[in-house]
Design a protein around this motif. Structure first.
Motif, short mmCIF file in Angstrom:
data_model
loop_
_atom_site.label_atom_id
_atom_site.label_comp_id
_atom_site.label_asym_id
_atom_site.label_seq_id
_atom_site.Cartn_x
_atom_site.Cartn_y
_atom_site.Cartn_z
N LYS A 1 51.14 23.94 49.28
CA LYS A 1 51.28 23.72 47.84
C LYS A 1 50.93 25.01 47.11
N THR A 2 51.47 25.14 45.90
CA THR A 2 51.28 26.37 45.14
C THR A 2 50.83 26.06 43.72
N ILE A 3 49.81 26.79 43.29
CA ILE A 3 49.38 26.67 41.90
C ILE A 3 49.61 28.01 41.20
N LEU A 4 49.84 27.94 39.91
CA LEU A 4 49.90 29.14 39.08
C LEU A 4 48.57 29.24 38.37
N TYR A 5 47.89 30.36 38.57
CA TYR A 5 46.60 30.61 37.90
C TYR A 5 46.82 31.70 36.87
N ILE A 6 46.68 31.35 35.60
CA ILE A 6 46.90 32.28 34.49
C ILE A 6 45.52 32.74 34.01
N GLU A 7 45.18 33.97 34.38
CA GLU A 7 43.83 34.51 34.16
C GLU A 7 43.91 36.02 33.99
N ASP A 8 43.27 36.55 32.94
CA ASP A 8 43.33 37.99 32.69
C ASP A 8 42.14 38.76 33.25
N GLU A 9 41.22 38.09 33.92
CA GLU A 9 40.10 38.76 34.58
C GLU A 9 40.44 38.88 36.06
N PRO A 10 40.87 40.07 36.52
CA PRO A 10 41.36 40.21 37.90
C PRO A 10 40.34 39.83 38.97
N GLU A 11 39.07 40.13 38.76
CA GLU A 11 38.07 39.80 39.77
C GLU A 11 37.94 38.29 39.93
N LEU A 12 37.87 37.57 38.82
CA LEU A 12 37.77 36.12 38.87
C LEU A 12 39.04 35.52 39.48
N ALA A 13 40.18 36.07 39.10
CA ALA A 13 41.45 35.57 39.64
C ALA A 13 41.47 35.67 41.17
N ILE B 1 49.51 31.83 42.85
CA ILE B 1 50.24 32.90 42.19
C ILE B 1 49.46 33.22 40.92
N ILE B 2 49.13 34.49 40.75
CA ILE B 2 48.32 34.90 39.59
C ILE B 2 49.21 35.52 38.52
N SER B 3 48.91 35.16 37.29
CA SER B 3 49.57 35.74 36.13
C SER B 3 48.47 36.12 35.14
N ASP B 4 48.63 37.28 34.46
CA ASP B 4 47.56 37.71 33.56
C ASP B 4 47.93 37.72 32.07
N SER B 5 49.16 37.29 31.74
CA SER B 5 49.56 37.30 30.34
C SER B 5 50.53 36.15 30.05
N LYS C 1 42.08 32.49 26.66
CA LYS C 1 42.24 33.85 26.13
C LYS C 1 42.87 34.72 27.21
N LEU C 2 44.04 35.28 26.89
CA LEU C 2 44.77 36.13 27.82
C LEU C 2 44.95 37.52 27.22
N LYS C 3 45.42 38.46 28.04
CA LYS C 3 45.68 39.82 27.53
C LYS C 3 46.63 39.77 26.36
#
Length: 127
Positions: A5-17, A32-36, A57-59
């Protein structure tokens, strides 16, 4: 073997992601990580996810704008995808606007075990 299974994680803090990605990977869940906002929308338009996990809160843009974009179009391939919010910036106004569209909210710093448990419970129901 079942498909992962796949989740999309939308997070602008790369370390936490990366920490969250590693945690889910240890439970055989792809992340799958997205930052914006723009990157998230592009990924959401190109792939169906099992779960969406977003910061507020995103970039560029906000998580609630991502949620609004998904829910604005019933033809969106992720319209019915369960959404969780994980943020330190959850105000009562934001919470009231997103509450009808999300399966849960986690306030940073969140408990990883609780986060994984709730997301896995949703994913397990999809099988």
């Amino acid at each position: 073997m079942r498909n992962r299974k796949t989740i999309l994680y939308i997070e602008d803090e790369p370390e936490l992601a990366e920490i969250v990605k590693d945690e889910f990977s240890s439970h055989h869940i792809n992340v799958i990580i997205s930052d914006s906002f723009n990157d998230a929308i592009r990924k959401l338009n190109n792939q169906k996810f099992n779960v969406i996990l977003t910061d507020i809160k995103l970039k560029k843009g906000t998580g609630d704008q991502v949620i609004e974009s998904i829910k604005a179009d019933r033809k969106n391939k992720n319209y019915n995808t369960p959404i969780f919010v994980a943020s330190g910036k959850i105000t009562s106004n934001v919470l009231s606007s997103i509450r009808p569209h999300v399966h849960g909210a986690f306030v940073k710093p969140f408990n990883f075990d609780e986060l994984v448990s709730k997301v896995k419970a949703i994913i397990d129901k999809q099988q």
